[in-house]
Design an enzyme around this catalytic site. Structure first.
Site, short mmCIF file in Angstrom:
data_model
loop_
_atom_site.label_atom_id
_atom_site.label_comp_id
_atom_site.label_asym_id
_atom_site.label_seq_id
_atom_site.Cartn_x
_atom_site.Cartn_y
_atom_site.Cartn_z
N GLY A 80 24.61 -137.79 -30.25
CA GLY A 80 25.65 -136.60 -30.46
C GLY A 80 25.67 -136.04 -31.89
CG ASN A 161 36.50 -139.74 -33.75
OD1 ASN A 161 36.76 -138.43 -34.11
ND2 ASN A 161 36.30 -140.77 -34.55
CG HIS A 211 27.14 -144.14 -27.73
ND1 HIS A 211 28.31 -144.77 -28.27
CD2 HIS A 211 27.05 -142.88 -28.50
CE1 HIS A 211 28.40 -144.37 -29.39
NE2 HIS A 211 27.71 -143.27 -29.58
CB CYS A 335 35.99 -151.94 -44.40
SG CYS A 335 35.87 -153.71 -45.45
#
Length: 395
Positions: A80, A161, A211, A335
Protein backbone atom coordinates in the site's frame (compact mmCIF):
# COMPACT_ATOMS: atom_id res chain seq x y z
CA UNK A 1 -15.65 -19.90 7.57
CA UNK A 2 -12.05 -21.03 7.17
CA UNK A 3 -10.05 -21.64 10.32
CA UNK A 4 -6.84 -19.57 10.51
CA UNK A 5 -5.28 -22.01 12.96
CA UNK A 6 -2.55 -22.46 13.91
CA UNK A 7 -1.97 -18.73 13.42
CA UNK A 8 -4.21 -17.72 16.32
CA UNK A 9 -4.77 -21.01 18.12
CA UNK A 10 -2.27 -20.81 20.97
CA UNK A 11 -1.44 -17.12 21.16
CA UNK A 12 -3.00 -14.13 22.89
CA UNK A 13 -6.33 -12.67 21.81
CA UNK A 14 -5.59 -10.86 18.56
CA UNK A 15 -7.07 -7.35 18.51
CA UNK A 16 -4.65 -5.76 16.06
CA UNK A 17 -6.31 -6.43 12.70
CA UNK A 18 -5.67 -2.84 11.59
CA UNK A 19 -1.94 -3.52 11.84
CA UNK A 20 -2.09 -6.70 9.78
CA UNK A 21 -4.37 -9.68 9.24
CA UNK A 22 -3.73 -13.42 9.28
CA UNK A 23 -3.58 -14.80 5.75
CA UNK A 24 -6.85 -16.55 4.95
CA UNK A 25 -6.25 -20.25 4.13
CA UNK A 26 -8.43 -19.83 1.02
CA UNK A 27 -6.05 -17.14 -0.18
CA UNK A 28 -3.05 -19.43 0.38
CA UNK A 29 -4.77 -22.21 -1.53
CA UNK A 30 -5.47 -19.92 -4.49
CA UNK A 31 -1.93 -18.59 -4.79
CA UNK A 32 0.05 -21.81 -4.31
CA UNK A 33 -0.26 -23.12 -7.90
CA UNK A 34 1.44 -19.95 -9.16
CA UNK A 35 4.47 -20.75 -7.02
CA UNK A 36 4.69 -24.28 -8.44
CA UNK A 37 2.88 -25.54 -11.54
CA UNK A 38 1.99 -22.23 -13.22
CA UNK A 39 5.36 -20.55 -12.88
CA UNK A 40 5.55 -18.88 -16.30
CA UNK A 41 6.04 -15.23 -17.13
CA UNK A 42 2.57 -13.74 -17.73
CA UNK A 43 3.98 -11.70 -20.62
CA UNK A 44 5.17 -14.82 -22.46
CA UNK A 45 3.17 -15.80 -25.53
CA UNK A 46 3.73 -19.53 -25.18
CA UNK A 47 1.98 -22.24 -23.18
CA UNK A 48 3.65 -21.48 -19.85
CA UNK A 49 2.57 -17.86 -19.88
CA UNK A 50 -1.09 -18.44 -20.64
CA UNK A 51 -2.37 -19.49 -17.20
CA UNK A 52 -0.38 -16.82 -15.32
CA UNK A 53 -1.51 -14.16 -17.78
CA UNK A 54 -5.15 -15.14 -17.38
CA UNK A 55 -4.79 -15.26 -13.58
CA UNK A 56 -3.28 -11.77 -13.54
CA UNK A 57 -6.19 -10.40 -15.57
CA UNK A 58 -8.73 -12.10 -13.29
CA UNK A 59 -7.03 -10.67 -10.20
CA UNK A 60 -7.33 -7.16 -11.65
CA UNK A 61 -11.04 -7.73 -12.21
CA UNK A 62 -11.48 -9.00 -8.63
CA UNK A 63 -9.80 -5.92 -7.13
CA UNK A 64 -11.80 -3.65 -9.43
CA UNK A 65 -15.01 -5.36 -8.30
CA UNK A 66 -14.18 -4.68 -4.64
CA UNK A 67 -13.83 -1.00 -5.56
CA UNK A 68 -17.30 -0.84 -7.09
CA UNK A 69 -16.68 -2.46 -10.45
CA UNK A 70 -14.56 0.46 -11.60
CA UNK A 71 -13.67 0.76 -15.28
CA UNK A 72 -10.24 2.30 -14.68
CA UNK A 73 -6.88 0.57 -14.41
CA UNK A 74 -5.62 -1.56 -11.55
CA UNK A 75 -1.84 -1.44 -11.07
CA UNK A 76 -0.32 -4.06 -8.77
CA UNK A 77 2.37 -2.76 -6.42
CA UNK A 78 4.60 -4.19 -3.70
CA UNK A 79 2.55 -2.63 -0.88
CA UNK A 80 0.00 0.00 0.00
CA UNK A 81 2.87 2.37 0.75
CA UNK A 82 4.24 1.89 -2.75
CA UNK A 83 0.81 2.57 -4.22
CA UNK A 84 0.64 5.82 -2.23
CA UNK A 85 4.09 6.79 -3.52
CA UNK A 86 3.08 6.06 -7.11
CA UNK A 87 -0.13 8.07 -6.78
CA UNK A 88 1.41 11.18 -5.23
CA UNK A 89 4.74 11.26 -6.98
CA UNK A 90 3.22 10.08 -10.26
CA UNK A 91 0.50 12.73 -10.32
CA UNK A 92 2.75 15.60 -9.28
CA UNK A 93 5.57 14.84 -11.71
CA UNK A 94 3.14 14.27 -14.59
CA UNK A 95 1.28 17.52 -13.97
CA UNK A 96 3.70 19.78 -15.83
CA UNK A 97 2.83 22.48 -13.30
CA UNK A 98 5.51 24.95 -12.29
CA UNK A 99 5.84 24.60 -8.51
CA UNK A 100 2.83 22.31 -8.05
CA UNK A 101 0.77 22.33 -4.87
CA UNK A 102 -0.48 19.27 -2.93
CA UNK A 103 -2.95 19.18 -0.02
CA UNK A 104 -3.11 16.42 2.62
CA UNK A 105 -4.62 16.22 6.12
CA UNK A 106 -2.20 15.99 9.03
CA UNK A 107 -3.64 12.62 10.02
CA UNK A 108 -2.69 10.76 6.85
CA UNK A 109 -0.62 7.56 6.87
CA UNK A 110 3.17 8.08 6.92
CA UNK A 111 3.35 6.68 3.38
CA UNK A 112 1.50 9.80 2.24
CA UNK A 113 3.07 12.30 4.62
CA UNK A 114 6.66 11.17 3.98
CA UNK A 115 6.10 11.14 0.22
CA UNK A 116 4.90 14.73 0.48
CA UNK A 117 7.98 15.70 2.47
CA UNK A 118 10.20 14.08 -0.17
CA UNK A 119 8.37 15.97 -2.92
CA UNK A 120 8.96 19.20 -1.02
CA UNK A 121 12.62 18.42 -0.50
CA UNK A 122 13.51 16.98 -3.90
CA UNK A 123 11.13 18.70 -6.31
CA UNK A 124 10.19 22.00 -4.67
CA UNK A 125 6.54 21.02 -4.33
CA UNK A 126 4.35 23.17 -2.06
CA UNK A 127 2.40 21.07 0.43
CA UNK A 128 -0.44 22.21 2.69
CA UNK A 129 -1.07 20.00 5.72
CA UNK A 130 -4.73 20.49 6.64
CA UNK A 131 -5.88 20.61 10.26
CA UNK A 132 -8.59 18.24 11.46
CA UNK A 133 -11.28 18.66 14.09
CA UNK A 134 -11.49 16.87 17.44
CA UNK A 135 -12.82 13.74 15.73
CA UNK A 136 -10.05 13.69 13.14
CA UNK A 137 -12.22 14.90 10.25
CA UNK A 138 -11.50 17.47 7.56
CA UNK A 139 -14.19 20.07 6.92
CA UNK A 140 -14.92 20.68 3.22
CA UNK A 141 -14.70 24.45 3.73
CA UNK A 142 -11.22 24.00 5.23
CA UNK A 143 -10.15 22.20 2.06
CA UNK A 144 -11.79 24.83 -0.14
CA UNK A 145 -9.86 27.61 1.59
CA UNK A 146 -6.55 25.81 0.97
CA UNK A 147 -7.01 25.18 -2.77
CA UNK A 148 -5.08 27.36 -5.22
CA UNK A 149 -4.76 27.47 -9.03
CA UNK A 150 -1.55 25.44 -8.61
CA UNK A 151 -3.16 22.61 -6.62
CA UNK A 152 -2.68 19.43 -8.64
CA UNK A 153 -3.62 16.80 -6.05
CA UNK A 154 -5.58 16.33 -2.84
CA UNK A 155 -4.88 13.10 -0.94
CA UNK A 156 -7.24 12.01 1.82
CA UNK A 157 -7.62 8.58 3.42
CA UNK A 158 -11.00 6.87 3.49
CA UNK A 159 -10.56 5.55 7.05
CA UNK A 160 -7.99 6.44 9.66
CA UNK A 161 -5.88 3.48 10.72
CA UNK A 162 -5.80 4.54 14.39
CA UNK A 163 -9.28 5.84 15.18
CA UNK A 164 -11.28 4.33 12.33
CA UNK A 165 -12.84 7.72 11.54
CA UNK A 166 -14.29 7.94 8.03
CA UNK A 167 -13.50 11.10 6.11
CA UNK A 168 -16.23 12.77 4.01
CA UNK A 169 -14.34 11.77 0.86
CA UNK A 170 -17.22 12.32 -1.54
CA UNK A 171 -17.73 15.92 -0.37
CA UNK A 172 -14.00 16.63 -0.35
CA UNK A 173 -13.64 15.21 -3.86
CA UNK A 174 -16.37 17.49 -5.18
CA UNK A 175 -14.63 20.51 -3.69
CA UNK A 176 -11.25 19.50 -5.11
CA UNK A 177 -12.60 18.74 -8.58
CA UNK A 178 -14.39 22.08 -8.70
CA UNK A 179 -10.92 23.64 -8.51
CA UNK A 180 -9.41 21.28 -11.10
CA UNK A 181 -7.39 19.13 -8.67
CA UNK A 182 -7.07 15.36 -8.77
CA UNK A 183 -8.09 13.31 -5.72
CA UNK A 184 -6.22 10.33 -4.29
CA UNK A 185 -7.82 8.21 -1.59
CA UNK A 186 -5.76 5.86 0.58
CA UNK A 187 -8.38 3.14 1.08
CA UNK A 188 -6.01 0.59 2.62
CA UNK A 189 -7.88 0.45 5.94
CA UNK A 190 -11.35 0.80 4.43
CA UNK A 191 -11.35 -1.64 1.52
CA UNK A 192 -12.89 -4.91 2.60
CA UNK A 193 -14.20 -3.50 5.90
CA UNK A 194 -16.82 -1.19 4.42
CA UNK A 195 -18.10 -0.73 0.85
CA UNK A 196 -15.72 1.41 -1.21
CA UNK A 197 -17.01 2.59 -4.59
CA UNK A 198 -14.44 4.80 -6.28
CA UNK A 199 -16.96 6.10 -8.82
CA UNK A 200 -19.46 7.10 -6.13
CA UNK A 201 -16.70 8.71 -4.08
CA UNK A 202 -15.50 10.58 -7.13
CA UNK A 203 -11.81 9.82 -6.61
CA UNK A 204 -9.21 9.60 -9.36
CA UNK A 205 -6.78 7.28 -7.57
CA UNK A 206 -7.23 4.80 -4.72
CA UNK A 207 -4.84 2.61 -2.73
CA UNK A 208 -5.43 -0.96 -1.54
CA UNK A 209 -3.12 -3.04 0.68
CA UNK A 210 -3.27 -6.84 0.68
CA UNK A 211 -2.18 -7.53 4.24
CA UNK A 212 -5.02 -5.39 5.60
CA UNK A 213 -7.57 -7.83 4.16
CA UNK A 214 -6.20 -11.35 4.68
CA UNK A 215 -3.70 -11.52 1.81
CA UNK A 216 0.08 -11.76 2.38
CA UNK A 217 2.33 -8.79 2.91
CA UNK A 218 4.16 -7.56 -0.17
CA UNK A 219 1.20 -6.88 -2.43
CA UNK A 220 -0.95 -3.81 -2.95
CA UNK A 221 -2.74 -2.06 -5.78
CA UNK A 222 -3.47 1.39 -7.11
CA UNK A 223 -6.67 2.22 -8.95
CA UNK A 224 -6.34 4.90 -11.66
CA UNK A 225 -9.28 6.56 -13.34
CA UNK A 226 -9.37 5.98 -17.09
CA UNK A 227 -7.39 8.54 -19.04
CA UNK A 228 -5.22 9.58 -16.11
CA UNK A 229 -1.49 10.01 -16.76
CA UNK A 230 1.16 9.34 -14.09
CA UNK A 231 4.92 9.41 -14.10
CA UNK A 232 6.12 5.78 -13.65
CA UNK A 233 7.56 4.75 -10.33
CA UNK A 234 9.75 1.98 -11.75
CA UNK A 235 11.14 2.16 -15.27
CA UNK A 236 11.87 -0.87 -17.42
CA UNK A 237 9.90 -3.26 -19.59
CA UNK A 238 6.60 -1.48 -19.24
CA UNK A 239 4.60 -3.89 -17.12
CA UNK A 240 1.62 -2.72 -15.04
CA UNK A 241 0.37 -0.23 -17.63
CA UNK A 242 3.94 1.09 -18.02
CA UNK A 243 3.85 2.48 -14.48
CA UNK A 244 5.63 -0.21 -12.47
CA UNK A 245 8.02 -2.23 -14.59
CA UNK A 246 9.28 -5.66 -13.57
CA UNK A 247 7.92 -9.14 -14.13
CA UNK A 248 4.70 -9.41 -12.16
CA UNK A 249 4.42 -11.51 -9.01
CA UNK A 250 1.44 -13.53 -10.19
CA UNK A 251 1.08 -15.54 -6.99
CA UNK A 252 0.71 -12.43 -4.84
CA UNK A 253 -1.59 -10.76 -7.36
CA UNK A 254 -3.81 -13.85 -7.26
CA UNK A 255 -3.71 -13.68 -3.46
CA UNK A 256 -4.89 -10.06 -3.47
CA UNK A 257 -7.57 -10.79 -6.04
CA UNK A 258 -8.87 -13.75 -4.05
CA UNK A 259 -8.83 -11.72 -0.82
CA UNK A 260 -10.76 -8.94 -2.57
CA UNK A 261 -13.41 -11.37 -3.80
CA UNK A 262 -13.80 -12.94 -0.36
CA UNK A 263 -14.09 -9.50 1.25
CA UNK A 264 -16.69 -8.38 -1.28
CA UNK A 265 -18.75 -11.48 -0.53
CA UNK A 266 -18.57 -10.91 3.21
CA UNK A 267 -19.68 -7.30 2.82
CA UNK A 268 -22.76 -8.47 0.95
CA UNK A 269 -23.41 -10.95 3.78
CA UNK A 270 -23.22 -8.16 6.40
CA UNK A 271 -19.84 -8.84 8.00
CA UNK A 272 -19.59 -5.22 9.08
CA UNK A 273 -22.72 -5.62 11.23
CA UNK A 274 -21.17 -8.55 13.11
CA UNK A 275 -17.94 -6.65 13.76
CA UNK A 276 -19.78 -3.50 14.79
CA UNK A 277 -21.75 -5.51 17.34
CA UNK A 278 -18.61 -7.08 18.80
CA UNK A 279 -16.79 -3.75 18.87
CA UNK A 280 -19.65 -2.03 20.69
CA UNK A 281 -19.97 -4.94 23.10
CA UNK A 282 -16.30 -4.60 24.02
CA UNK A 283 -16.69 -0.84 24.46
CA UNK A 284 -19.77 -1.24 26.66
CA UNK A 285 -18.14 -3.89 28.83
CA UNK A 286 -15.15 -1.65 29.48
CA UNK A 287 -17.28 1.42 30.19
CA UNK A 288 -19.39 -0.46 32.73
CA UNK A 289 -16.38 -2.00 34.46
CA UNK A 290 -14.40 1.26 34.52
CA UNK A 291 -17.10 3.94 34.95
CA UNK A 292 -16.09 7.45 33.95
CA UNK A 293 -12.61 6.38 32.87
CA UNK A 294 -13.09 5.14 29.30
CA UNK A 295 -12.96 7.90 26.67
CA UNK A 296 -13.59 7.25 22.99
CA UNK A 297 -11.02 8.78 20.64
CA UNK A 298 -12.57 9.70 17.31
CA UNK A 299 -16.21 9.83 16.29
CA UNK A 300 -18.83 7.30 17.39
CA UNK A 301 -19.91 7.42 13.74
CA UNK A 302 -18.95 7.47 10.93
CA UNK A 303 -16.29 4.94 11.91
CA UNK A 304 -14.90 1.60 10.78
CA UNK A 305 -17.07 -1.14 12.24
CA UNK A 306 -14.07 -3.02 13.65
CA UNK A 307 -12.12 -0.20 15.32
CA UNK A 308 -12.23 0.96 18.94
CA UNK A 309 -9.72 3.60 20.04
CA UNK A 310 -10.08 4.46 23.73
CA UNK A 311 -8.13 6.08 26.51
CA UNK A 312 -8.47 4.68 30.02
CA UNK A 313 -7.85 7.57 32.37
CA UNK A 314 -5.07 6.97 34.88
CA UNK A 315 -3.18 4.50 32.71
CA UNK A 316 -0.47 4.48 30.07
CA UNK A 317 -1.35 2.44 27.01
CA UNK A 318 2.03 0.76 26.66
CA UNK A 319 2.16 -0.14 30.38
CA UNK A 320 -1.34 -1.61 30.20
CA UNK A 321 -0.60 -3.80 27.19
CA UNK A 322 2.69 -4.94 28.73
CA UNK A 323 0.77 -6.00 31.83
CA UNK A 324 -1.80 -7.91 29.74
CA UNK A 325 0.21 -10.42 27.67
CA UNK A 326 -3.04 -12.21 26.89
CA UNK A 327 -4.01 -9.45 24.43
CA UNK A 328 -2.20 -8.37 21.27
CA UNK A 329 -3.18 -4.79 20.41
CA UNK A 330 -1.69 -1.37 19.69
CA UNK A 331 -1.29 1.83 21.68
CA UNK A 332 -1.78 5.48 20.84
CA UNK A 333 1.91 6.23 21.18
CA UNK A 334 5.07 5.67 19.23
CA UNK A 335 8.24 4.41 20.86
CA UNK A 336 11.50 6.07 19.86
CA UNK A 337 14.66 4.87 21.63
CA UNK A 338 12.64 3.72 24.63
CA UNK A 339 10.72 6.99 24.97
CA UNK A 340 6.99 6.95 24.24
CA UNK A 341 5.55 9.93 22.39
CA UNK A 342 1.89 10.74 21.70
CA UNK A 343 0.51 9.57 18.37
CA UNK A 344 0.69 12.35 15.74
CA UNK A 345 -2.89 11.48 14.77
CA UNK A 346 -4.24 11.98 18.30
CA UNK A 347 -2.11 15.08 18.72
CA UNK A 348 -3.54 16.56 15.50
CA UNK A 349 -7.02 15.92 16.92
CA UNK A 350 -6.15 18.12 19.89
CA UNK A 351 -5.95 15.40 22.54
CA UNK A 352 -3.69 16.25 25.46
CA UNK A 353 -0.55 14.24 26.17
CA UNK A 354 -2.03 12.25 29.04
CA UNK A 355 -5.04 11.10 27.07
CA UNK A 356 -2.93 10.33 24.01
CA UNK A 357 -0.47 8.21 25.97
CA UNK A 358 -3.38 6.34 27.58
CA UNK A 359 -4.82 5.35 24.21
CA UNK A 360 -5.42 1.78 23.08
CA UNK A 361 -6.39 0.74 19.56
CA UNK A 362 -8.44 -2.45 19.69
CA UNK A 363 -9.22 -3.62 16.16
CA UNK A 364 -11.31 -6.71 15.43
CA UNK A 365 -11.47 -8.95 12.40
CA UNK A 366 -12.70 -12.01 10.57
CA UNK A 367 -11.94 -14.46 13.35
CA UNK A 368 -12.77 -12.37 16.41
CA UNK A 369 -15.38 -14.15 18.54
CA UNK A 370 -17.75 -13.18 21.32
CA UNK A 371 -15.58 -15.10 23.79
CA UNK A 372 -12.53 -13.11 22.61
CA UNK A 373 -14.34 -9.87 23.36
CA UNK A 374 -15.55 -11.03 26.78
CA UNK A 375 -12.14 -12.34 27.77
CA UNK A 376 -10.36 -9.21 26.54
CA UNK A 377 -12.68 -6.96 28.55
CA UNK A 378 -12.08 -9.04 31.67
CA UNK A 379 -8.30 -9.01 31.21
CA UNK A 380 -8.12 -5.24 30.70
CA UNK A 381 -10.43 -4.50 33.61
CA UNK A 382 -8.65 -6.83 36.02
CA UNK A 383 -5.25 -5.46 35.06
CA UNK A 384 -6.33 -1.85 35.52
CA UNK A 385 -7.76 -2.58 38.98
CA UNK A 386 -5.23 -5.03 40.37
CA UNK A 387 -1.95 -3.89 38.81
CA UNK A 388 -2.01 -0.35 37.53
CA UNK A 389 -4.36 1.20 40.10
CA UNK A 390 -2.66 -0.70 42.91
CA UNK A 391 0.78 0.45 41.76
CA UNK A 392 -0.45 4.03 41.57
CA UNK A 393 -1.85 3.78 45.12
CA UNK A 394 1.46 2.46 46.47
CA UNK A 395 3.35 5.25 44.73
Amino acid sequence: MSDPRPALADGPIYLDYNATTPVDPRVVEAMLPYLTTWFGNPSSGHHYGQAPGAALARARDQVAALLGGCDGRIVFTGSGSEADNLALRGAVLASGMDRPHVIVPRTEHPAVLETCRALQRLHGVDVTYLPVDGEGLVAPNTLAAALTPRTVLVSVMAANNETGSLQPVEELARVAHAHGALVHCDAAQAAGKIPVDVAALGVDLATVAGHKMYAPKGIGALYLRSGLTLEPLIYGGGQEHRLRSGTENVALAVALGTAAELAAGELVAGSQDRLRGLRDRLHTRLERALPGRVLLNGPPEPRLPNTLNISIIGTLGHDLLTAVPGIAASTGSACHSGSHQPSPVLRAMGLDTGRSLAALRLSLGRWTTESDVERAADLVTTTVHTHLDAAHTRA
